[in-house]
Design an enzyme around this catalytic site. Structure first.
Site, PDB file in Angstrom:
ATOM      1  N   ASP A 199      -3.998  -5.066  -4.579  1.00 42.72           N
ATOM      2  CA  ASP A 199      -4.811  -4.242  -3.691  1.00 42.72           C
ATOM      3  C   ASP A 199      -5.251  -2.997  -4.465  1.00 42.72           C
ATOM      4  O   ASP A 199      -4.692  -2.682  -5.525  1.00 42.72           O
ATOM      5  CB  ASP A 199      -3.983  -3.874  -2.457  1.00 42.72           C
ATOM      6  N   ASP A 253      -6.636   0.468  -2.774  1.00 41.88           N
ATOM      7  CA  ASP A 253      -6.228   1.714  -2.122  1.00 41.88           C
ATOM      8  C   ASP A 253      -4.739   1.673  -1.783  1.00 41.88           C
ATOM      9  O   ASP A 253      -4.262   0.739  -1.138  1.00 41.88           O
ATOM     10  CB  ASP A 253      -7.046   1.949  -0.846  1.00 41.88           C
ATOM     11  N   ASP A 270       0.291  -2.505  -0.618  1.00 38.95           N
ATOM     12  CA  ASP A 270       1.021  -1.382  -0.033  1.00 38.95           C
ATOM     13  C   ASP A 270       1.197  -1.531   1.471  1.00 38.95           C
ATOM     14  O   ASP A 270       1.806  -0.669   2.099  1.00 38.95           O
ATOM     15  CB  ASP A 270       0.288  -0.069  -0.329  1.00 38.95           C
TER      16      ASP A 270
END
Length: 268
Positions: free
Chosen positions: A12, A14, A208
């Protein structure tokens, strides 16, 4: 059972590599290690606003040099899905350049006259007129597609409504729910694997968020690594009915593992 060596990495963007445009320590080193190793990788994002070229420039401004071809967005995954489903179709699009460019590139025609699809993506300037048009087209029978279900997104001034929130508005008005392409739909992961000609058993997904990155990686058959620099905090992991393969503090903890291709150790 011994896990096979890691040959392909998905990550990922961000919360893993950057916060907005601020690089997370270790992100630059991780990407450079991937490039030096020759291992295949993709940076994934549900953000459909920007083209891969735009995102490459933004990441480069943060000191992270990701090749344009190594960026996979929900807009690209949406375009791939539509090309597979209905080649050379038509669509009414609510979104920005990342989405319209992806659809143009597969030969789609943008129109508001009896389109095959209404395709909803992110934009920083949602137009009431455009949303109203989308509602009328969906009510008239256009198939409803959305790039991702994220209800909100970050900005320097606080939360912004994102694709999921506007999709809910259209759904409430029409009684029609969209098919979401991006995470947590494992289709996003499968399309990334196909792009790299990779196998799920030798691929790791780094994210995250338990409710998007980790669940979509899990459902696609990938090993998963949760970093603690983004949305899901370590103390929240036990509230989910599924677990990542491994939890680390940040992307910096994975730099040394890239070249060795070692398998993530399961969470105890």
């Amino acid at each position: 059972m011994t896990s096979r060596p890691v040959e392909t990495w998905l990550t990922d963007m961000d919360g893993v590599l950057v916060h907005e445009e601020v690089p997370i320590p270790g992100a630059q080193e991780f990407i450079e290690a991937l490039k030096a190793s020759g291992r295949r990788f993709l940076v994934l994002t549900n953000n459909s606003i920007f083209t891969p070229r735009d995102l490459r420039a933004r990441l480069l401004g943060s000191g992270i040099d990701v090749p344009e071809a190594a960026i996979w967005t929900s807009a690209l995954a949406t375009a791939q899905f539509l090309q597979d489903q209905r080649p050379h179709g038509t669509a009414y699009v609510v979104g920005e350049a990342g989405l319209t460019t992806a659809l143009h590139d597969i030969g789609y025609v943008m129109t508001d006259r009896d389109p095959d699809y209404v395709v909803l993506g992110e934009t920083r300037t949602y137009s009431f007129e455009a949303i109203t048009r989308a509602i009328r087209l969906v009510a008239a029978g256009a198939r409803f597609i959305a790039t991702n279900p994220d209800p909100s997104g970050p900005s320097q001034h606080g939360l912004l409504p994102a694709t999921g929130s506007v999709a809910a508005l259209i759904s409430t008005a029409t009684g029609r729910t969209p098919y979401f392409i991006g995470k947590p739909n494992p289709l996003m992961m499968r399309s990334a694997l196909n792009r790299l000609d990779a196998h799920s058993e030798t691929t790791v997904m780094i994210g995250d968020r338990m409710d998007t990155d980790i669940i979509s990686g899990l459902e696609a058959g990938l090993r998963t690594i949760l970093v603690s620099t983004g949305s899901t905090r370590p103390g929240q992991i036990e509230t989910f009915p599924y677990r990542p393969t491994r939890v680390v503090d940040s992307i910096a903890d994975l730099v040394g593992e890239v070249t060795g291709g070692s398998a993530p150790t399961p969470v105890p």
